[in-house]
Design a protein around this motif. Structure first.
Motif, PDB file in Angstrom:
ATOM      1  N   GLU A  40       0.828  -1.212   0.000  1.00 17.51           N
ATOM      2  CA  GLU A  40       0.000   0.000   0.000  1.00 17.51           C
ATOM      3  C   GLU A  40       0.863   1.262   0.000  1.00 17.51           C
ATOM      4  O   GLU A  40       0.422   2.317  -0.442  1.00 17.51           O
ATOM      5  N   ALA A  41       2.089   1.132   0.483  1.00 21.99           N
ATOM      6  CA  ALA A  41       3.024   2.263   0.479  1.00 21.99           C
ATOM      7  C   ALA A  41       3.643   2.468  -0.904  1.00 21.99           C
ATOM      8  O   ALA A  41       4.320   3.461  -1.131  1.00 21.99           O
ATOM      9  N   GLY A  42       3.395   1.499  -1.816  1.00 20.92           N
ATOM     10  CA  GLY A  42       3.846   1.694  -3.184  1.00 20.92           C
ATOM     11  C   GLY A  42       4.745   0.625  -3.767  1.00 20.92           C
ATOM     12  O   GLY A  42       5.093   0.699  -4.947  1.00 20.92           O
ATOM     13  N   ALA A  43       5.133  -0.382  -2.991  1.00 18.85           N
ATOM     14  CA  ALA A  43       6.003  -1.428  -3.517  1.00 18.85           C
ATOM     15  C   ALA A  43       5.221  -2.366  -4.436  1.00 18.85           C
ATOM     16  O   ALA A  43       4.076  -2.701  -4.146  1.00 18.85           O
ATOM     17  N   GLU A  44       5.847  -2.766  -5.535  1.00 24.30           N
ATOM     18  CA  GLU A  44       5.213  -3.730  -6.430  1.00 24.30           C
ATOM     19  C   GLU A  44       5.321  -5.139  -5.856  1.00 24.30           C
ATOM     20  O   GLU A  44       4.366  -5.906  -5.903  1.00 24.30           O
ATOM     21  N   ARG A  45       6.519  -5.478  -5.381  1.00 27.44           N
ATOM     22  CA  ARG A  45       6.761  -6.792  -4.813  1.00 27.44           C
ATOM     23  C   ARG A  45       7.514  -6.621  -3.505  1.00 27.44           C
ATOM     24  O   ARG A  45       8.258  -5.663  -3.331  1.00 27.44           O
ATOM     25  N   VAL A  46       7.318  -7.583  -2.593  1.00 25.60           N
ATOM     26  CA  VAL A  46       7.960  -7.508  -1.278  1.00 25.60           C
ATOM     27  C   VAL A  46       8.524  -8.881  -0.932  1.00 25.60           C
ATOM     28  O   VAL A  46       7.801  -9.881  -0.980  1.00 25.60           O
ATOM     29  N   SER A  47       9.786  -8.935  -0.569  1.00 26.11           N
ATOM     30  CA  SER A  47      10.397 -10.214  -0.188  1.00 26.11           C
ATOM     31  C   SER A  47       9.944 -10.618   1.212  1.00 26.11           C
ATOM     32  O   SER A  47       9.552  -9.775   2.034  1.00 26.11           O
ATOM     33  N   GLU A  48      10.032 -11.909   1.474  1.00 28.69           N
ATOM     34  CA  GLU A  48       9.686 -12.414   2.809  1.00 28.69           C
ATOM     35  C   GLU A  48      10.625 -11.826   3.859  1.00 28.69           C
ATOM     36  O   GLU A  48      10.193 -11.516   4.968  1.00 28.69           O
ATOM     37  N   ASP A  49      11.895 -11.662   3.498  1.00 29.10           N
ATOM     38  CA  ASP A  49      12.853 -11.072   4.445  1.00 29.10           C
ATOM     39  C   ASP A  49      12.467  -9.652   4.816  1.00 29.10           C
ATOM     40  O   ASP A  49      12.588  -9.248   5.974  1.00 29.10           O
ATOM     41  N   ALA A  50      11.994  -8.886   3.837  1.00 30.42           N
ATOM     42  CA  ALA A  50      11.572  -7.510   4.104  1.00 30.42           C
ATOM     43  C   ALA A  50      10.369  -7.491   5.039  1.00 30.42           C
ATOM     44  O   ALA A  50      10.308  -6.691   5.978  1.00 30.42           O
ATOM     45  N   LYS A  51       9.420  -8.381   4.802  1.00 31.73           N
ATOM     46  CA  LYS A  51       8.234  -8.470   5.663  1.00 31.73           C
ATOM     47  C   LYS A  51       8.636  -8.825   7.090  1.00 31.73           C
ATOM     48  O   LYS A  51       8.162  -8.211   8.054  1.00 31.73           O
ATOM     49  N   LYS A  52       9.539  -9.797   7.219  1.00 30.10           N
ATOM     50  CA  LYS A  52       9.970 -10.237   8.543  1.00 30.10           C
ATOM     51  C   LYS A  52      10.743  -9.139   9.269  1.00 30.10           C
ATOM     52  O   LYS A  52      10.587  -8.955  10.480  1.00 30.10           O
ATOM     53  N   GLU A  53      11.565  -8.407   8.537  1.00 32.30           N
ATOM     54  CA  GLU A  53      12.351  -7.335   9.144  1.00 32.30           C
ATOM     55  C   GLU A  53      11.451  -6.213   9.663  1.00 32.30           C
ATOM     56  O   GLU A  53      11.617  -5.726  10.777  1.00 32.30           O
ATOM     57  N   LEU A  54      10.492  -5.791   8.836  1.00 31.84           N
ATOM     58  CA  LEU A  54       9.560  -4.750   9.279  1.00 31.84           C
ATOM     59  C   LEU A  54       8.702  -5.261  10.430  1.00 31.84           C
ATOM     60  O   LEU A  54       8.451  -4.524  11.389  1.00 31.84           O
ATOM     61  N   ASN A  55       8.308  -6.521  10.370  1.00 33.83           N
ATOM     62  CA  ASN A  55       7.515  -7.125  11.442  1.00 33.83           C
ATOM     63  C   ASN A  55       8.268  -7.055  12.762  1.00 33.83           C
ATOM     64  O   ASN A  55       7.708  -6.646  13.786  1.00 33.83           O
ATOM     65  N   ALA A  56       9.538  -7.432  12.759  1.00 31.55           N
ATOM     66  CA  ALA A  56      10.343  -7.406  13.980  1.00 31.55           C
ATOM     67  C   ALA A  56      10.440  -5.990  14.547  1.00 31.55           C
ATOM     68  O   ALA A  56      10.328  -5.788  15.759  1.00 31.55           O
ATOM     69  N   TYR A  57      10.614  -5.015  13.665  1.00 39.04           N
ATOM     70  CA  TYR A  57      10.709  -3.625  14.107  1.00 39.04           C
ATOM     71  C   TYR A  57       9.389  -3.148  14.704  1.00 39.04           C
ATOM     72  O   TYR A  57       9.365  -2.537  15.778  1.00 39.04           O
ATOM     73  N   VAL A  58       8.295  -3.430  14.025  1.00 45.26           N
ATOM     74  CA  VAL A  58       6.975  -2.995  14.491  1.00 45.26           C
ATOM     75  C   VAL A  58       6.646  -3.624  15.849  1.00 45.26           C
ATOM     76  O   VAL A  58       6.171  -2.934  16.760  1.00 45.26           O
ATOM     77  N   VAL A  59       6.935  -4.903  15.995  1.00 39.08           N
ATOM     78  CA  VAL A  59       6.669  -5.576  17.271  1.00 39.08           C
ATOM     79  C   VAL A  59       7.517  -4.972  18.385  1.00 39.08           C
ATOM     80  O   VAL A  59       7.007  -4.708  19.480  1.00 39.08           O
ATOM     81  N   ALA A  60       8.794  -4.709  18.114  1.00 39.59           N
ATOM     82  CA  ALA A  60       9.666  -4.116  19.134  1.00 39.59           C
ATOM     83  C   ALA A  60       9.166  -2.737  19.549  1.00 39.59           C
ATOM     84  O   ALA A  60       9.127  -2.413  20.745  1.00 39.59           O
ATOM     85  N   GLN A  61       8.766  -1.923  18.574  1.00 41.17           N
ATOM     86  CA  GLN A  61       8.248  -0.584  18.887  1.00 41.17           C
ATOM     87  C   GLN A  61       6.943  -0.685  19.676  1.00 41.17           C
ATOM     88  O   GLN A  61       6.737   0.066  20.640  1.00 41.17           O
ATOM     89  N   ALA A  62       6.073  -1.605  19.278  1.00 45.00           N
ATOM     90  CA  ALA A  62       4.786  -1.772  19.969  1.00 45.00           C
ATOM     91  C   ALA A  62       5.011  -2.194  21.415  1.00 45.00           C
ATOM     92  O   ALA A  62       4.317  -1.704  22.327  1.00 45.00           O
ATOM     93  N   GLU A  63       5.957  -3.091  21.647  1.00 41.06           N
ATOM     94  CA  GLU A  63       6.247  -3.525  23.013  1.00 41.06           C
ATOM     95  C   GLU A  63       6.783  -2.376  23.859  1.00 41.06           C
ATOM     96  O   GLU A  63       6.406  -2.225  25.023  1.00 41.06           O
ATOM     97  N   THR A  64       7.645  -1.558  23.288  1.00 46.45           N
ATOM     98  CA  THR A  64       8.191  -0.396  24.004  1.00 46.45           C
ATOM     99  C   THR A  64       7.070   0.569  24.373  1.00 46.45           C
ATOM    100  O   THR A  64       6.994   1.048  25.518  1.00 46.45           O
ATOM    101  N   ILE A  65       6.200   0.852  23.431  1.00 42.71           N
ATOM    102  CA  ILE A  65       5.078   1.758  23.677  1.00 42.71           C
ATOM    103  C   ILE A  65       4.145   1.174  24.726  1.00 42.71           C
ATOM    104  O   ILE A  65       3.690   1.876  25.637  1.00 42.71           O
TER     105      ILE A  65
END
Length: 67
Positions: free
Chosen positions: A14-39
């Motif tokens: 939705e941000a504009g990428a045509e294709r997304v690798s599984e590694d990219a999804k996992k990396e963003l997932n890890a970051y989002v979860v870490a930020q959510a836990e901190t908050i």
């Protein structure tokens, strides 16, 4: 704790990428979860200061502003 990878992939697309690798999804997932836990931990402190067990939206907003 983890967020399902599929919604993370949709966010990236939705941000504009045509294709997304599984590694990219996992990396963003890890970051989002870490930020959510901190908050969440900070919001729990604000709820406790207000002598509540329930974390409210205001606690989350305050935690985001103060981090």
């Amino acid at each position: 704790m983890s967020i399902p990878v599929a919604p993370i992939g949709r966010i990236i697309k939705e941000a504009g990428a045509e294709r997304v690798s599984e590694d990219a999804k996992k990396e963003l997932n890890a970051y989002v979860v870490a930020q959510a836990e901190t908050i969440a931990k900070e919001a729990i402190k604000y709820a406790a200061m207000a002598k509540r067990k329930t974390v409210k939206a205001d606690d989350i907003e305050l935690a985001i502003k103060n981090l």
